[in-house]
Design a protein around this motif. Sequence first.
Motif, PDB file in Angstrom:
ATOM      1  N   ASP A  54       0.870  -1.163   0.000  1.00  0.00           N
ATOM      2  CA  ASP A  54       0.000   0.000   0.000  1.00  0.00           C
ATOM      3  C   ASP A  54       0.912   1.219   0.000  1.00  0.00           C
ATOM      4  OD1 ASP A  54      -1.613   2.167   0.610  1.00  0.00           O
ATOM      5  OD2 ASP A  54      -2.835   1.069   2.046  1.00  0.00           O
ATOM      6  N   ALA A  55       0.904   1.995  -1.067  1.00  0.00           N
ATOM      7  CA  ALA A  55       1.823   3.112  -1.234  1.00  0.00           C
ATOM      8  C   ALA A  55       1.242   4.440  -0.738  1.00  0.00           C
ATOM      9  CB  ALA A  55       2.214   3.233  -2.709  1.00  0.00           C
ATOM     10  N   THR A  56       0.161   4.390   0.013  1.00  0.00           N
ATOM     11  CA  THR A  56      -0.493   5.613   0.478  1.00  0.00           C
ATOM     12  C   THR A  56       0.462   6.492   1.285  1.00  0.00           C
ATOM     13  OG1 THR A  56      -2.611   4.455   0.540  1.00  0.00           O
ATOM     14  CG2 THR A  56      -2.467   6.536   1.754  1.00  0.00           C
ATOM     15  N   ASN A  57       1.171   5.909   2.249  1.00  0.00           N
ATOM     16  CA  ASN A  57       2.086   6.703   3.072  1.00  0.00           C
ATOM     17  C   ASN A  57       3.201   7.313   2.227  1.00  0.00           C
ATOM     18  OD1 ASN A  57       0.645   6.230   5.411  1.00  0.00           O
ATOM     19  ND2 ASN A  57       1.885   4.468   5.991  1.00  0.00           N
ATOM     20  N   ASP A  58       3.743   6.551   1.296  1.00  0.00           N
ATOM     21  CA  ASP A  58       4.784   7.063   0.404  1.00  0.00           C
ATOM     22  C   ASP A  58       4.257   8.274  -0.364  1.00  0.00           C
ATOM     23  OD1 ASP A  58       6.363   4.945   1.220  1.00  0.00           O
ATOM     24  OD2 ASP A  58       5.915   3.730  -0.539  1.00  0.00           O
ATOM     25  N   PHE A  59       3.049   8.151  -0.877  1.00  0.00           N
ATOM     26  CA  PHE A  59       2.440   9.227  -1.665  1.00  0.00           C
ATOM     27  C   PHE A  59       2.197  10.462  -0.803  1.00  0.00           C
ATOM     28  CE2 PHE A  59      -1.300  11.451  -3.322  1.00  0.00           C
ATOM     29  CZ  PHE A  59      -0.905  11.696  -4.629  1.00  0.00           C
ATOM     30  N   GLU A  60       1.643  10.267   0.378  1.00  0.00           N
ATOM     31  CA  GLU A  60       1.305  11.393   1.251  1.00  0.00           C
ATOM     32  C   GLU A  60       2.553  12.059   1.833  1.00  0.00           C
ATOM     33  OE1 GLU A  60      -1.544  12.755   1.342  1.00  0.00           O
ATOM     34  OE2 GLU A  60      -2.707  11.168   0.406  1.00  0.00           O
ATOM     35  N   ASP A  61       3.586  11.295   2.118  1.00  0.00           N
ATOM     36  CA  ASP A  61       4.811  11.848   2.700  1.00  0.00           C
ATOM     37  C   ASP A  61       5.481  12.869   1.783  1.00  0.00           C
ATOM     38  OD1 ASP A  61       4.507  10.395   4.990  1.00  0.00           O
ATOM     39  OD2 ASP A  61       6.021   8.886   4.503  1.00  0.00           O
ATOM     40  N   VAL A  62       5.321  12.695   0.490  1.00  0.00           N
ATOM     41  CA  VAL A  62       5.951  13.587  -0.479  1.00  0.00           C
ATOM     42  C   VAL A  62       5.227  14.935  -0.545  1.00  0.00           C
ATOM     43  CG1 VAL A  62       6.479  13.876  -2.932  1.00  0.00           C
ATOM     44  CG2 VAL A  62       6.869  11.689  -1.824  1.00  0.00           C
ATOM     45  N   GLY A  63       3.942  14.933  -0.261  1.00  0.00           N
ATOM     46  CA  GLY A  63       3.182  16.174  -0.323  1.00  0.00           C
ATOM     47  C   GLY A  63       2.856  16.567  -1.754  1.00  0.00           C
ATOM     48  N   HIS A  64       2.167  15.709  -2.472  1.00  0.00           N
ATOM     49  CA  HIS A  64       1.808  15.979  -3.866  1.00  0.00           C
ATOM     50  C   HIS A  64       0.847  17.166  -3.975  1.00  0.00           C
ATOM     51  CE1 HIS A  64       3.451  11.926  -4.420  1.00  0.00           C
ATOM     52  NE2 HIS A  64       3.665  12.314  -5.660  1.00  0.00           N
ATOM     53  N   SER A  65       0.941  17.876  -5.064  1.00  0.00           N
ATOM     54  CA  SER A  65       0.099  19.051  -5.321  1.00  0.00           C
ATOM     55  C   SER A  65      -1.328  18.613  -5.651  1.00  0.00           C
ATOM     56  CB  SER A  65       0.660  19.843  -6.493  1.00  0.00           C
ATOM     57  OG  SER A  65       0.569  19.074  -7.688  1.00  0.00           O
ATOM     58  N   ASN A  66      -2.238  19.587  -5.636  1.00  0.00           N
ATOM     59  CA  ASN A  66      -3.626  19.308  -6.015  1.00  0.00           C
ATOM     60  C   ASN A  66      -3.709  18.865  -7.467  1.00  0.00           C
ATOM     61  OD1 ASN A  66      -4.683  19.853  -3.501  1.00  0.00           O
ATOM     62  ND2 ASN A  66      -5.038  22.013  -3.947  1.00  0.00           N
ATOM     63  N   SER A  67      -2.878  19.461  -8.330  1.00  0.00           N
ATOM     64  CA  SER A  67      -2.922  19.062  -9.749  1.00  0.00           C
ATOM     65  C   SER A  67      -2.453  17.614  -9.923  1.00  0.00           C
ATOM     66  CB  SER A  67      -2.113  20.016 -10.621  1.00  0.00           C
ATOM     67  OG  SER A  67      -0.756  20.012 -10.247  1.00  0.00           O
ATOM     68  N   ALA A  68      -1.475  17.191  -9.116  1.00  0.00           N
ATOM     69  CA  ALA A  68      -1.023  15.799  -9.174  1.00  0.00           C
ATOM     70  C   ALA A  68      -2.142  14.868  -8.723  1.00  0.00           C
ATOM     71  CB  ALA A  68       0.207  15.600  -8.292  1.00  0.00           C
ATOM     72  N   ARG A  69      -2.869  15.270  -7.694  1.00  0.00           N
ATOM     73  CA  ARG A  69      -3.992  14.456  -7.204  1.00  0.00           C
ATOM     74  C   ARG A  69      -5.110  14.378  -8.253  1.00  0.00           C
ATOM     75  NH1 ARG A  69      -3.351  13.463  -1.773  1.00  0.00           N
ATOM     76  NH2 ARG A  69      -1.710  14.676  -0.788  1.00  0.00           N
ATOM     77  N   GLU A  70      -5.356  15.481  -8.940  1.00  0.00           N
ATOM     78  CA  GLU A  70      -6.386  15.480  -9.981  1.00  0.00           C
ATOM     79  C   GLU A  70      -5.968  14.608 -11.161  1.00  0.00           C
ATOM     80  OE1 GLU A  70      -6.852  19.638 -10.818  1.00  0.00           O
ATOM     81  OE2 GLU A  70      -7.780  20.032  -8.867  1.00  0.00           O
ATOM     82  N   MET A  71      -4.688  14.609 -11.461  1.00  0.00           N
ATOM     83  CA  MET A  71      -4.150  13.828 -12.581  1.00  0.00           C
ATOM     84  C   MET A  71      -4.343  12.319 -12.358  1.00  0.00           C
ATOM     85  SD  MET A  71      -0.208  13.781 -13.943  1.00  0.00           S
ATOM     86  CE  MET A  71      -0.077  15.539 -14.000  1.00  0.00           C
ATOM     87  N   MET A  72      -4.405  11.901 -11.109  1.00  0.00           N
ATOM     88  CA  MET A  72      -4.504  10.478 -10.797  1.00  0.00           C
ATOM     89  C   MET A  72      -5.745   9.820 -11.399  1.00  0.00           C
ATOM     90  SD  MET A  72      -3.196  10.604  -6.852  1.00  0.00           S
ATOM     91  CE  MET A  72      -3.639   8.915  -6.499  1.00  0.00           C
ATOM     92  N   ALA A  73      -6.799  10.584 -11.565  1.00  0.00           N
ATOM     93  CA  ALA A  73      -8.058  10.023 -12.071  1.00  0.00           C
ATOM     94  C   ALA A  73      -7.875   9.318 -13.412  1.00  0.00           C
ATOM     95  CB  ALA A  73      -9.111  11.122 -12.186  1.00  0.00           C
ATOM     96  N   GLN A  74      -7.008   9.847 -14.259  1.00  0.00           N
ATOM     97  CA  GLN A  74      -6.822   9.232 -15.581  1.00  0.00           C
ATOM     98  C   GLN A  74      -6.116   7.882 -15.522  1.00  0.00           C
ATOM     99  OE1 GLN A  74      -4.161  11.509 -18.211  1.00  0.00           O
ATOM    100  NE2 GLN A  74      -3.393  12.542 -16.384  1.00  0.00           N
ATOM    101  N   TYR A  75      -5.482   7.572 -14.390  1.00  0.00           N
ATOM    102  CA  TYR A  75      -4.756   6.313 -14.246  1.00  0.00           C
ATOM    103  C   TYR A  75      -5.500   5.293 -13.381  1.00  0.00           C
ATOM    104  CZ  TYR A  75      -1.077   9.309 -16.050  1.00  0.00           C
ATOM    105  OH  TYR A  75      -0.354  10.182 -16.824  1.00  0.00           O
TER     106      TYR A  75
END
Length: 136
Positions: A54-75
């Motif tokens: 589960d890569a949730t902690n890895d993802f959250e630790d980096v502090g991704h931008s809102n645009s990166a979070r929005e981009m996830m929908a396409q994947y």
Amino acid sequence: MAEEKKVLKFDEVAKHNVAKDCWLIISNKVYDLTPFMDEHPGGDEVLLAATGKDATNDFEDVGHSNSAREMMAQYYVGDIDESTVPVKRTYIPPVQGVKSPNTGSDIVVKILQFAVPILILGLAFAVRHFTKSKDQ
């Protein structure tokens, strides 16, 4: 009628652990990031290191931008069956015969693995030499 969400088991998702087929579990959702591997600002190594867990902690630790979070929908591929995700990460070896090309950082690591022990050994001999000369 609303489309039913696809629910995937951890074992199936964990098989997608190479640069040409990379899936991640983030916040109980599964993403196929294969098309994004070359574009990821942190490099493909970061994404590959987050496979098989589960890569949730890895993802959250980096502090991704809102645009990166929005981009996830396409994947987005589907949701993870949470009951199949192991509490502890187990090592899942990459598929044999499929290799990512060496990057500059790989070469630097290999050079350092070779050079650092030699430098330490040289330093030890120098210290020994100078401390011996003072004693005489």
